[in-house]
Design a protein around this motif. Sequence first.
Motif, PDB file in Angstrom:
ATOM      1  N   PHE A  82       0.848  -1.186   0.000  1.00 14.86           N
ATOM      2  CA  PHE A  82       0.000   0.000   0.000  1.00 14.86           C
ATOM      3  C   PHE A  82       0.890   1.245   0.000  1.00 14.86           C
ATOM      4  O   PHE A  82       2.106   1.141   0.202  1.00 14.86           O
ATOM      5  N   PRO A  83       0.309   2.418  -0.209  1.00 19.65           N
ATOM      6  CA  PRO A  83       1.132   3.638  -0.175  1.00 19.65           C
ATOM      7  C   PRO A  83       1.878   3.825   1.145  1.00 19.65           C
ATOM      8  O   PRO A  83       2.959   4.432   1.173  1.00 19.65           O
ATOM      9  N   THR A  84       1.312   3.286   2.244  1.00 19.88           N
ATOM     10  CA  THR A  84       1.941   3.464   3.549  1.00 19.88           C
ATOM     11  C   THR A  84       2.927   2.347   3.888  1.00 19.88           C
ATOM     12  O   THR A  84       3.619   2.426   4.905  1.00 19.88           O
ATOM     13  N   GLY A  85       2.991   1.293   3.077  1.00 17.00           N
ATOM     14  CA  GLY A  85       3.909   0.198   3.361  1.00 17.00           C
ATOM     15  C   GLY A  85       3.305  -1.155   3.045  1.00 17.00           C
ATOM     16  O   GLY A  85       2.217  -1.260   2.476  1.00 17.00           O
ATOM     17  N   LYS A  86       4.004  -2.208   3.428  1.00 16.79           N
ATOM     18  CA  LYS A  86       3.576  -3.571   3.153  1.00 16.79           C
ATOM     19  C   LYS A  86       2.791  -4.162   4.315  1.00 16.79           C
ATOM     20  O   LYS A  86       2.937  -3.752   5.464  1.00 16.79           O
ATOM     21  N   SER A  87       1.968  -5.175   3.976  1.00 15.97           N
ATOM     22  CA  SER A  87       1.257  -5.947   4.983  1.00 15.97           C
ATOM     23  C   SER A  87       1.328  -7.417   4.622  1.00 15.97           C
ATOM     24  O   SER A  87       1.312  -7.789   3.438  1.00 15.97           O
ATOM     25  N   LEU A  88       1.384  -8.274   5.639  1.00 17.95           N
ATOM     26  CA  LEU A  88       1.272  -9.709   5.427  1.00 17.95           C
ATOM     27  C   LEU A  88       0.018 -10.206   6.130  1.00 17.95           C
ATOM     28  O   LEU A  88      -0.461  -9.598   7.090  1.00 17.95           O
TER      29      LEU A  88
END
Length: 228
Positions: free
Chosen positions: A91-97
């Motif tokens: 996402f624009p704010t960073g990654k997620s798992l």
Amino acid sequence: MSWSLRWLALEVKRLDRSAAFYQRYLDLPVHSEHEDEIILGAGTTDLVFRRPTDIPRGGLHTHFAVSTPATEYNDWWERLSAQFDLTEAEFPTGKSLYFYDPDGNCVEIGQSTDDTGDGITGVFEIVLEVEELDRAESFYEAIGFTVVDRGDDRQRTRLSVGTFDIELWEPQLGIADARGGVHVDFGIESDDQSPTAVLNRVDSVVDTEQLENGVRVTDPDGHRLTLL
């Protein structure tokens, strides 16, 4: 208006199994333990596990997101990928798992834009399944949330109060086949308005219950929200 998320409750079949899962894989400490409820600390948020013995119950198949400093994200990926078939999104704010717990809840670990703290630092998103987006939006906007995004390819709305977000989903599957939670129970606290003042702005409350330290309300979709 500013709100902070105090707790999120999940309905589980076996308290010992669920608590052990989050202790083992997310390093969450036990805050308190009772016959039908165990509370673990997820950073600034309490994660409450309940057996379905009373009302309010915890949420079923709830998708929620916890934050970790961006510098620790890769460590979580390496650690969890050995045990789970992880899904990743950027996402624009960073990654997620994303992965699942034993009761079918979809757990997301997302990179925080705030690098203070360590480990799991809090719950920053809850996904609620709703029947009608417009009605649900109106309810949470009256509480003090602001719409920040609406989906194009999925029927969803994201609302924020700055410190955490709620996503409202009409029935659907999201990333990692996650679903919005049903009869979710959570508590939020305001530092600048009383629960009574907030309730005076809300027209679609199904039920209210006065508690010792706040007011529990039931929204039009059966989710229970405690205002503190």
